[in-house]
Write a protein that holds these residues in place. Structure first.
Motif, PDB file in Angstrom:
ATOM      1  N   UNK A   1    -104.711 127.661  26.969  1.00 22.63           N
ATOM      2  CA  UNK A   1    -105.142 128.053  25.626  1.00 22.63           C
ATOM      3  C   UNK A   1    -104.553 127.087  24.607  1.00 22.63           C
ATOM      4  N   UNK A   2    -103.270 126.778  24.752  1.00 19.47           N
ATOM      5  CA  UNK A   2    -102.636 125.806  23.851  1.00 19.47           C
ATOM      6  C   UNK A   2    -103.307 124.435  23.965  1.00 19.47           C
ATOM      7  N   UNK A   3    -103.635 124.026  25.189  1.00 18.68           N
ATOM      8  CA  UNK A   3    -104.289 122.734  25.379  1.00 18.68           C
ATOM      9  C   UNK A   3    -105.649 122.711  24.682  1.00 18.68           C
ATOM     10  N   UNK A   4    -106.396 123.824  24.787  1.00 13.21           N
ATOM     11  CA  UNK A   4    -107.708 123.904  24.117  1.00 13.21           C
ATOM     12  C   UNK A   4    -107.523 123.858  22.600  1.00 13.21           C
ATOM     13  N   UNK A   5    -106.477 124.497  22.094  1.00 14.85           N
ATOM     14  CA  UNK A   5    -106.203 124.461  20.652  1.00 14.85           C
ATOM     15  C   UNK A   5    -105.831 123.056  20.200  1.00 14.85           C
ATOM     16  N   UNK A   6    -105.154 122.325  21.069  1.00 13.22           N
ATOM     17  CA  UNK A   6    -104.842 120.930  20.754  1.00 13.22           C
ATOM     18  C   UNK A   6    -106.136 120.123  20.657  1.00 13.22           C
TER      19      UNK A   6
END
Length: 175
Positions: free
Chosen positions: A79-84
């Motif tokens: 999820x954090x990677x997608x937000x990045x």
């Protein structure tokens, strides 16, 4: 980010057309780009075996393609990677403390900054005892309805975002 958008994001990152990607997956002729368009539009959802094959071709984990399950640490990380990818969320080490911050060069920086700033202000009020935990939770769970900062912004559509990124890429290649 939904699975279709993730497939499209990574396919574009690899520089493949829908037709090329579909053919690599074994879809023949005219059906190759049609099938990929259906997956990217989420008219069809790939079964896990196909998702694994897609991930292999794109050189990513199936977690990177799937809608993350934030109830697991791996899902939360993706999820954090997608937000990045989408909003320029970055992780930095600031004085030995790991911090999430926004990339000033990302097109959504100003909108995201305003929304994060409103959140930080509410969090500070909670820490200072100016508002109760119930008031803080009410603000978060009803956001943006109870946000009085007026800084919340509507996130641009993926199509608009893709177009802007494409134009910025063209512009930077000219320089």
């Amino acid at each position: 980010m939904a699975i279709g958008k993730r497939i499209k994001f990574f396919r574009n990152k690899k520089g493949m057309t829908q037709k090329q990607f579909g053919e690599m997956l074994g879809f023949l002729g005219k059906t190759s780009d049609v099938r990929m368009a259906q997956y990217e539009a989420e008219a069809r959802i790939p079964k896990f075996d196909l998702l694994k094959e897609m991930a292999g071709i794109l050189s990513v984990s199936t977690h990177a393609l799937n809608v993350p399950d934030i109830d697991s640490y791996i899902g939360l990380m993706h999820t954090f990677f997608a937000l990045e990818d989408m909003y320029g969320l970055k992780i930095k080490d600031i004085d030995g403390e790991l911090c999430l911050c926004l990339d000033r060069n990302n097109p959504s920086y100003l909108s995201m900054f305003d929304m994060f700033h409103a959140w930080q202000q509410q969090s500070a009020k909670l820490e200072n005892g100016e508002i109760s935990r119930e008031e803080y939770d009410e603000w978060r769970y009803q956001y943006p309805a109870l946000d009085t900062s007026g800084h919340y912004a509507k996130v641009p559509s993926q199509e608009l975002s893709d177009l802007l990124i494409k134009e910025l890429d063209k512009d930077s290649k000219k320089k």
